[in-house]
Design an enzyme around this catalytic site. Structure first.
Site, PDB file in Angstrom:
ATOM      1  N   HIS A  57      30.599  47.531  35.236  1.00  0.00           N
ATOM      2  CA  HIS A  57      29.856  46.393  35.976  1.00  0.00           C
ATOM      3  C   HIS A  57      30.370  46.346  37.316  1.00  0.00           C
ATOM      4  O   HIS A  57      29.924  45.889  38.239  1.00  0.00           O
ATOM      5  CB  HIS A  57      29.736  45.193  35.354  1.00  0.00           C
ATOM      6  CG  HIS A  57      28.766  44.203  35.733  1.00  0.00           C
ATOM      7  ND1 HIS A  57      29.081  43.052  36.294  1.00  0.00           N
ATOM      8  CD2 HIS A  57      27.378  44.185  35.611  1.00  0.00           C
ATOM      9  CE1 HIS A  57      28.106  42.396  36.446  1.00  0.00           C
ATOM     10  NE2 HIS A  57      27.068  43.161  36.110  1.00  0.00           N
ATOM     11  N   LYS A  59      31.293  47.057  41.254  1.00  0.00           N
ATOM     12  CA  LYS A  59      30.437  47.522  42.390  1.00  0.00           C
ATOM     13  C   LYS A  59      31.538  47.489  43.748  1.00  0.00           C
ATOM     14  O   LYS A  59      31.923  46.699  43.981  1.00  0.00           O
ATOM     15  CB  LYS A  59      29.345  46.683  42.802  1.00  0.00           C
ATOM     16  CG  LYS A  59      28.404  46.562  41.548  1.00  0.00           C
ATOM     17  CD  LYS A  59      28.016  45.259  41.305  1.00  0.00           C
ATOM     18  CE  LYS A  59      26.709  45.157  40.167  1.00  0.00           C
ATOM     19  NZ  LYS A  59      27.184  45.775  38.948  1.00  0.00           N
ATOM     20  N   HIS A 286      21.849  37.912  43.324  1.00  0.00           N
ATOM     21  CA  HIS A 286      22.432  38.533  42.493  1.00  0.00           C
ATOM     22  C   HIS A 286      24.153  38.677  43.028  1.00  0.00           C
ATOM     23  O   HIS A 286      24.870  39.198  42.120  1.00  0.00           O
ATOM     24  CB  HIS A 286      21.896  39.981  42.677  1.00  0.00           C
ATOM     25  CG  HIS A 286      22.566  41.105  41.414  1.00  0.00           C
ATOM     26  ND1 HIS A 286      23.585  41.925  41.994  1.00  0.00           N
ATOM     27  CD2 HIS A 286      22.049  41.200  40.454  1.00  0.00           C
ATOM     28  CE1 HIS A 286      23.720  42.493  40.673  1.00  0.00           C
ATOM     29  NE2 HIS A 286      22.888  42.238  39.789  1.00  0.00           N
ATOM     30  N   LYS A 288      27.762  37.205  43.041  1.00  0.00           N
ATOM     31  CA  LYS A 288      28.544  36.269  42.033  1.00  0.00           C
ATOM     32  C   LYS A 288      29.608  35.660  42.881  1.00  0.00           C
ATOM     33  O   LYS A 288      30.537  36.466  43.600  1.00  0.00           O
ATOM     34  CB  LYS A 288      29.119  37.097  41.172  1.00  0.00           C
ATOM     35  CG  LYS A 288      27.880  37.441  40.111  1.00  0.00           C
ATOM     36  CD  LYS A 288      27.762  39.243  40.332  1.00  0.00           C
ATOM     37  CE  LYS A 288      26.849  39.865  39.328  1.00  0.00           C
ATOM     38  NZ  LYS A 288      25.482  39.535  39.599  1.00  0.00           N
TER      39      LYS A 288
END
Length: 437
Positions: A57, A59, A286, A288
Site C-alpha cells: 500500500h 506510495k 485520499h 492520510k
C-alpha cells in the site's frame, strides 16, 4: 495501484529512463496487462505478502540523478482519479552523494530507509550512473547518499509478526518510539489528536486506546509525559460525497463497509472534512494524515499511506511482546526538532551550497522549528531560536464534530438522493479493488 495506460502518457519520460523498477500491489488481470504493455526498461515487482488480507500500500518514488537522490513519499495511487480529482499529499527532499571520506556515516532517516527497502525483496539489477560507473541497485546502494539533512523521520509498516528488536521498528510502535525521544512545548500537554484517512478498518475500543497511547507519546519541556490526547476522526459524510467533484463516484475511493463505520463507540470520534481555507471541501480526501495540535500549532504531523486499520498500523499481541502487521505502508513524520540550514541541495539545480561541496554540515546553523497550519496568525518572526514552518494541513483545525444530521459515508449502503451528476448509489462499477486502498 498502477494504471499503465494513464501513467505513460501522463509521464512519457518513464519510457526513456534506462531503468524503472515498479514495486506494486497489483495482481490478476491488471498485472497481466502491465506485463504485456510495459516498456522494456521496466522491472515489475510485487513484494511478499506473508499474512492474508495484506496489501502493498506504500506510495513513494526514489529518483536517482547523477548528483543525488530525490525521495518522494505521497498518498496517490498511479491512477487518473487520484492525481486529478482527490485531495492528496506529497513530501519531497533531495539528498547529495556522501563525501568519499564520510561513507560510513549514518543517521536515523538512512537506517529507517534501508531497513524498509530491505523488506521489499526486489530483484537486484545493475545500472550505469554517469560519471560514477556501474552499480548494483539494491537497498545497500542507498547508503551512498548523505541523508543527514533529512527534515523528517520515516514511519513504515511491513507485514509480519514483529518481536524483540523489531517490535519498535514498524507501525504505531515505531511512531511511539520516535515520539518518546522528542520534547514538545508545554501547550501540547493532553492536547487533542486528529486521525484523517480514506479507509476505515474493523476496529475496537481496546485497539483505539493502543493507538492513541502511541500517538500521545513524547515529553513536555518540564520532562513530564504529554499525556493521552483525545482523538477526532475526520471522515466525509454522505452529503460530502454526494456533493463532491465526482459525486457518489468519489465513494469508490472511500472504501469502508457499513459494519466498520456504524459501530456505536465510533460516534464520539466523528468530525467533518471541512477544507474551505484550501478550496478542497469538494475534493474528497485520499490523503492520510495524523497529527497532535493545539489551536493552529502542531506538535507533529504525519503524512502517510496508512489508513485507520490494524492491518496498516499493527496490533499488539502476546502481552504486548509482538506486533502483527498485514500491509506495507510508508509515511513521513514532521517534527519540531533541530533543522539544519544551508543544506538546500537540489538534484536538478546547478547551485551547490558550500557546505555540501565540502561534504560537511558542521557550519550549518541549527534552529528549532515551530510547526503551524496555514491559518495560524502568530508572528512569523519567532525569534532567533526557532523558525516557523507552515504546513498545508488541508482540513480545518480544530475539526468540527458531526451534527445530529450528519451520516458517515459507507460504500456498501444505498443512497437514493441524486448526486451532482443526477446519479444514485451504488453505480455498477468499482475502481478500487482493495478495502484498504
Amino acid at each position: 495501484m498502477v494504471d499503465i495506460d494513464w501513467l505513460l502518457p501522463a509521464c512519457p519520460v518513464l519510457a526513456k529512463i534506462p531503468h524503472v523498477l515498479v514495486i506494486h500491489g497489483e495482481s490478476d488481470g491488471t498485472l497481466e496487462h502491465m506485463k504485456r504493455n510495459k516498456p522494456a526498461n521496466w522491472i515489475l515487482h510485487k513484494p511478499p505478502l506473508p499474512i492474508s488480507f495484506g496489501t502493498h500500500h506504500s506510495k513513494a518514488m526514489l529518483l536517482i540523478y547523477p548528483r543525488g537522490v530525490r525521495i518522494i513519499v505521497h498518498t496517490a495511487n498511479l491512477i487518473h482519479v487520484d492525481w486529478n480529482n482527490k485531495s492528496q499529499g506529497l513530501w519531497m527532499q533531495d539528498f547529495p552523494l556522501k563525501d568519499q571520506n564520510n561513507l560510513s556515516e549514518e543517521c536515523g532517516f538512512e537506517n529507517d530507509l534501508i531497513d524498509y527497502l530491505s523488506t521489499l525483496k526486489w530483484p537486484e539489477f545493475s545500472a550505469n550512473l554517469p560519471a560514477h560507473g556501474n552499480f548494483k541497485i539494491n537497498p545497500s546502494f542507498f547508503k551512498k547518499f548523505n541523508f543527514s539533512s533529512a527534515a523528517v523521520r520515516l514511519i513504515a509498516s511491513v507485514p509480519g509478526y514483529h518481536t524483540g528488536s523489531s517490535l519498535k521498528k514498524w507501525g504505531h510502535m515505531k511512531l511511539r518510539t520516535v515520539l518518546q525521544e522528542c520534547t514538545f512545548e508545554k501547550g501540547f500537554k493532553k492536547s487533542p489528536l486528529v486521525y484523517q484517512f480514506s479507509s476505515l478498518g474493523s476496529l475496537d475500543e481496546k485497539w483505539m486506546a493502543e493507538l492513541s497511547s502511541s500517538m500521545s507519546s513524547g515529553f513536555s519541556e518540564d520532562k513530564t509525559p504529554l499525556g493521552i490526547g483525545e482523538p477526532l476522526i475526520v471522515w466525509p459524510t454522505v452529503e460530502d460525497v454526494r456533493c463532491s467533484l465526482e459525486g457518489y463516484a468519489a465513494g469508490n475511493a472511500i472504501p469502508s463497509p457499513q459494519k466498520n463505520v456504524d459501530k456505536d463507540f465510533l460516534k464520539k470520534y466523528w468530525a467533518k472534512w471541512k477544507a474551505s481555507h484550501t478550496g478542497r471541501s469538494r475534493a474528497m480526501p485520499h490523503i492520510k494524515t495524523f497529527a497532535r495540535y493545539n489551536g493552529q500549532k502542531l506538535a507533529w504531523f504525519l503524512l502517510t499511506s496508512a489508513n485507520l486499520s490494524k492491518a496498516a498500523w499493527g496490533a499488539l499481541q502476546k502481552n504486548n511482546s509482538q506486533l502483527m502487521i498485514r500491509s506495507y505502508e510508508l509515511g513521513v513524520l514532521i517534527l519540531p526538532s533541530a533543522k539544519r540550514h544551508g543544506c538546500g541541495f537540489s538534484c536538478t539545480s546547478n547551485i551547490v551550497p558550500s557546505e555540501i561541496k565540502s561534504g560537511s554540515t558542521e557550519t550549518s546553523q541549527i534552529q528549532k522549528t515551530k510547526l503551524v497550519t496555514l491559518t495560524w496568525h502568530g508572528s512569523s518572526d519567532a525569534g532567533a531560536s526557532s523558525e516557523v514552518v507552515y504546513l498545508p494541513v488541508p482540513y480545518e483545525l480544530p475539526p468540527q464534530r458531526y451534527s445530529s444530521e450528519d451520516v458517515p459515508w459507507s460504500w456498501d449502503k444505498r443512497y437514493t438522493k441524486k448526486d451532482v451528476y443526477g446519479q444514485v448509489w451504488p453505480r455498477h462499477f468499482q475502481l478500487y479493488a482493495f478495502q484498504d486502498s
